[in-house]
Design an enzyme around this catalytic site. Structure first.
Site, short mmCIF file in Angstrom:
data_model
loop_
_atom_site.label_atom_id
_atom_site.label_comp_id
_atom_site.label_asym_id
_atom_site.label_seq_id
_atom_site.Cartn_x
_atom_site.Cartn_y
_atom_site.Cartn_z
N GLY A 153 -1.03 70.35 8.64
CA GLY A 153 -1.32 70.02 7.23
C GLY A 153 -0.23 69.10 6.72
N ARG A 154 -0.01 69.16 5.40
CA ARG A 154 0.97 68.25 4.79
C ARG A 154 2.35 68.39 5.43
NH1 ARG A 154 -2.08 70.08 0.48
NH2 ARG A 154 -2.73 68.55 -1.10
N ILE A 155 2.84 69.64 5.52
CA ILE A 155 4.21 69.84 6.01
C ILE A 155 4.28 69.56 7.50
CG2 ILE A 155 6.09 71.53 6.27
CD1 ILE A 155 5.02 72.84 3.64
N ARG A 175 -6.85 74.20 13.17
CA ARG A 175 -8.24 74.69 13.16
C ARG A 175 -9.18 73.57 13.59
NH1 ARG A 175 -9.21 76.98 7.32
NH2 ARG A 175 -8.04 75.09 7.04
N SER A 176 -9.00 72.39 13.00
CA SER A 176 -9.84 71.27 13.40
C SER A 176 -8.93 70.07 13.66
CB SER A 176 -10.84 70.94 12.29
OG SER A 176 -10.16 70.90 11.06
N ARG A 236 4.91 81.19 7.00
CA ARG A 236 4.79 82.55 6.47
C ARG A 236 5.15 83.55 7.57
NH1 ARG A 236 5.38 80.78 2.23
NH2 ARG A 236 4.04 80.87 0.40
N GLU A 265 9.39 90.38 3.93
CA GLU A 265 10.52 89.90 3.13
C GLU A 265 10.77 90.82 1.94
OE1 GLU A 265 10.01 85.80 2.03
OE2 GLU A 265 9.53 85.27 4.09
N HIS A 283 14.41 82.25 3.19
CA HIS A 283 13.22 81.58 2.60
C HIS A 283 13.64 80.48 1.61
CE1 HIS A 283 8.68 82.22 1.67
NE2 HIS A 283 9.02 80.93 1.58
N ILE A 284 14.30 79.45 2.15
CA ILE A 284 14.80 78.37 1.28
C ILE A 284 14.10 77.03 1.57
CG2 ILE A 284 17.06 79.43 0.89
CD1 ILE A 284 18.17 77.36 3.00
N GLY A 285 12.93 77.09 2.22
CA GLY A 285 12.25 75.86 2.64
C GLY A 285 12.17 74.78 1.56
C1 DGY Z 1 5.73 77.97 -0.71
O1 DGY Z 1 5.70 77.29 -1.72
O2 DGY Z 1 4.73 78.54 -0.31
C2 DGY Z 1 7.04 78.05 0.01
O3 DGY Z 1 7.07 79.10 0.89
C3 DGY Z 1 8.20 78.09 -0.96
O4 DGY Z 1 9.33 77.67 -0.29
#
Ligand code: DGY
Length: 319
Positions: A153-155, A175-176, A236, A265, A283-285
């Site tokens: 996806g985007r990320i 998935r596709s 996740r 978490e 969880h600092i993405g």
């Molecule tokens: C989200 O936005 O879903 C991310 O996990 C936050 O960092």
């Protein structure tokens, strides 16, 4: 209009909200207790929440006037989207705002894990840098290796784009399949999950949490990975069976793991913290000044748009 924000928002977003509505804001930057959420949301027209809030059918039912739930996050696995749709409550999220920042963090974690950056830093701080060593702190090269992205996806795409600079071969599983032109732009090749796990030196997870992806990386999946491979998870936590991961890392079945997210978490599975072949982040993405500001602005804008009868920019659709 009354709006509940379950966290203190950045001041510019909060001021904007306060110009349009009466705002109740939970004062602590920690999860609002569920019972407090249930009663605070009751008189509200709008709710601005975050990924740690459980927005279930009971919360939605407790607020008969509620028209919109805007989460300051990309992921919506904490929100009962079906219950919201049944009550005609619009749900919005902030997917675009955090893409590049989360991809940056993925690479920070990837490099730190492969090159044992945190372990080496801690050794130096303990006074253990007594002499340059020929064979100390050896990690694995990243450049020229194979990166397997689960979820393009985007990320996932932003992570793939960065891999070019490291001269990596990029495999992906989704998935596709993505359109040919996207594959060509990213130099990414679709493979089955099994092939990806068996061929990649770095397996990076970017899939949303759904029933289908829960424990996607279990004992069997880990057994397929190369013994010199590392697993990166910035998506996740429950996508990985954390107990199985601890066993695989302890037995050096795989070389390491870089985790930003966890199955339960903020708790971590027993044994994870003791393992030196892991880099563990809280969880600092998306945690940069710029991005968290953008995410809050987007959530506020979409919440106010729905309450003013306008279409939001980022409505979440039921899949
Ligand atoms: C989200 O936005 O879903 C991310 O996990 C936050 O960092």
């Amino acid at each position: 209009m009354k709006i509940l924000a379950t966290r203190p928002l950045p001041s510019s977003a909060l001021e904007r909200l306060r110009r349009e509505a009466v705002v109740e804001s939970y004062p602590e930057d920690e999860t609002m207790p569920y019972e407090a959420l249930l009663s605070a949301v009751a008189p509200c027209d709008g709710l601005i929440c975050v990924l740690t809030d459980r927005i279930d059918a009971a919360v939605l039912a407790a607020a008969p006037r509620l028209k919109v739930v805007s989460t300051v996050a990309a992921g919506t696995d904490n929100i009962d989207l079906r219950a919201a749709a049944a009550r005609k409550i619009v749900v919005t999220n902030t997917p675009d705002a955090l893409t590049e920042t989360t991809a940056d963090l993925t690479w920070a974690l990837l490099l730190a894990t492969a090159r044992r950056v945190v372990e080496a830093d801690q050794a130096l701080r303990r006074g253990e840098f007594r002499a340059w060593q020929l064979m100390g702190h050896l990690g694995f090269d990243v450049h020229g290796k194979t990166l397997g992205i689960v979820g393009l996806g985007r990320i996932g795409r932003a992570v793939a784009r960065r891999a070019r600079g490291f001269g990596m071969r990029v495999l992906y599983h989704n998935r596709s399949r993505v359109p040919d032109e996207v594959e060509a732009e990213l130099g990414a090749e679709w493979v089955t999950l099994e092939t990806l796990l068996e061929s990649s030196h770095v397996v990076s997870l970017h899939t949303p949490l759904t029933k289908a992806t829960h424990h996607m990386i279990d004992e069997n999946a880990l057994a397929r990975m190369r013994s010199d491979a590392i697993l990166i998870n910035v998506g996740r936590g429950p996508v990985v069976d954390e107990a199985a991961l601890v066993t695989a890392l302890r037995g050096q079945r795989i070389a390491g793991a870089g985790l930003d997210v966890y199955e339960r978490e903020p708790e971590l599975s027993a044994g994870l913290i003791e393992l030196s072949n892991t880099v563990l982040l809280p969880h600092i993405g998306s945690a940069s000044h710029e991005t968290r500001g953008r995410m809050a602005d987007q959530a506020v804008n979409d919440c106010l748009a729905v309450l003013a009868g306008r279409a939001p920019t980022h409505p979440v659709k039921l899949s």
